[in-house]
Design an enzyme around this catalytic site. Structure first.
Site: not given
Ligand code: UD1
Length: 367
Positions: A209
């Site tokens: 990821h």
């Molecule tokens: C975040 C953390 C990372 C951790 C990861 C575990 C930061 C900088 N990064 O990254 O350290 O390893 O979580 O999962 O905080 N999304 C959904 N549903 C959700 C949450 C997110 O669909 O419940 C989608 C969002 O729309 C976005 C993507 O996932 O496009 C990324 O989510 P984001 O919280 O920005 O960071 P992660 O890549 O999940």
């Protein structure tokens, strides 16, 4: 004493759960300690959040800030604005943040600007890779925290090097491993296990990821091609993070041995780790879990903030040179893999040590 605990994204939930248990135990022991649980809402899906609260018996948060998705700056800004209001309305003696996600940094800054003490659980970790948003979160959080609960002596050294006095550094072990031990006898076989005829030791488990592995569709395709080529004809189980899902859907990647699923719940995921032949991942937390479970782990990154998983545990840093992966997969085929051991103080009692320390620092008295 009153503590505000912050949880925002999936890897935070395994870290706050045992701390809450330890606080509840301290309350039963008549210690003067109360807490408020703040969920920032950085992760919000059932699969990324709700199921973790249910399975880990985390109480309903006192408030959910509903931050949701956005750029790093957008998420940080929304969390800070809403957490500031929460802290003004409910001022604690200390704010406890865990891990290295955006919520960790945003809430640490907010608290400190209101002159509230901050403790960082998992302080002192450094990957020296400034392209990772988590590294910036770690450095910023550690630069303003008052107390540091660390998972390794290496983390202590990193903090000392940055000028922090040793009295503020508390080597306590790893709260994620508290959660692992507390749930080992409750693991759940995921539905795909029977559906796909998986058997113990005869499948690979992968997670990807990190933006630099998954955001470029060509890179992601190349990685998956290599993994499938080197996986000895075994099935490759891939619980797909939402970020990766978007890219995979665009390139419509499929392979007969690749089993893609939605993100799994905690108890299902640990079940899959425990029974896998090996793990290939770009996560940090999973390298700790596979170390404790004694499962070979290959990390697709150039550096790790958790070096003890390599020096003591079962993890090997593959880097981003894909040929390296092929060599290590060949070793695995010939059963050449280090045995690994469990790092110091990863004994399931870390959260108790944290809560005892907090009580001694912030004057919790018997009532
Ligand atoms: C975040 C953390 C990372 C951790 C990861 C575990 C930061 C900088 N990064 O990254 O350290 O390893 O979580 O999962 O905080 N999304 C959904 N549903 C959700 C949450 C997110 O669909 O419940 C989608 C969002 O729309 C976005 C993507 O996932 O496009 C990324 O989510 P984001 O919280 O920005 O960071 P992660 O890549 O999940």
């Amino acid at each position: 004493m009153n503590i505000t605990l912050v949880a925002g994204a999936r890897p935070n939930f395994m870290k706050v759960a045992p701390i809450i248990r330890a606080i509840q135990q301290a309350q039963r022991d008549n210690k003067n300690i109360t807490y408020r649980l703040v969920h920032t809402g950085q992760h919000y899906d059932k699969k990324m959040s709700t199921e973790f609260f249910e399975q880990l018996s985390i109480p309903e948060p006192d408030i959910n800030l509903g931050a949701g998705s956005g750029t790093q700056a957008e998420q940080t800004a929304v969390i800070m604005m809403r957490f500031e209001k929460e802290l003004i309305e409910n001022k604690p003696d200390i704010v406890l943040v865990v891990g290295d996600v955006t919520s960790t940094m945003a809430c640490a800054i907010t608290a400190k600007k209101l002159c509230i003490d901050v403790a960082h659980v998992e302080g002192g970790l450094r990957s020296d890779d400034m392209a990772m948003p988590e590294e910036i979160n770690r450095i910023v959080t550690d630069s303003i925290s008052d107390h540091f609960f660390t998972t390794s002596k290496m983390a202590d050294e990193n903090l000392i090097k940055s000028g922090i006095e040793s009295q503020r550094i508390h080597f306590v072990g790893n709260t994620m491993i508290d959660t692992l031990y507390q749930h080992l006898n409750k693991l759940i076989e995921p539905r795909i296990y029977k559906e796909q005829n998986l058997t113990s030791g005869k499948y690979f488990l992968i997670t990807l990821h990190r933006p630099n592995n998954v955001d470029n569709p060509a890179k992601l395709k190349e990685l998956l091609d290599y993994i499938l080529k080197g996986s000895e004809g075994f099935p490759v189980v891939f619980p797909v993070h939402p970020r990766t899902q978007k890219v995979l859907a665009d390139i419509a990647y499929e392979h007969e041995r690749l089993i893609q699923t939605d993100p799994l719940s905690y108890l299902e995921f640990i079940y899959l780790i425990k029974n896998s032949r090996a793990i290939i991942t770009d996560s940090g937390g999973i390298t700790e879990e596979s170390t404790v479970l004694g499962i070979p782990c290959m990390t697709l990154r150039n550096s790790t903030e958790r070096p003890e998983t390599v020096t003591v545990g079962t993890n090997i840093l593959i880097g981003t040179d894909i040929n390296n992966l092929e060599n290590h997969l060949k070793n695995l085929q010939q059963n050449i893999w280090k045995k690994g051991a469990i790092p110091e103080l990863w004994d399931g009692k870390t959260s108790q040590r944290i809560v005892s320390k907090l009580i001694s620092l912030y004057g919790g008295k018997n009532i």
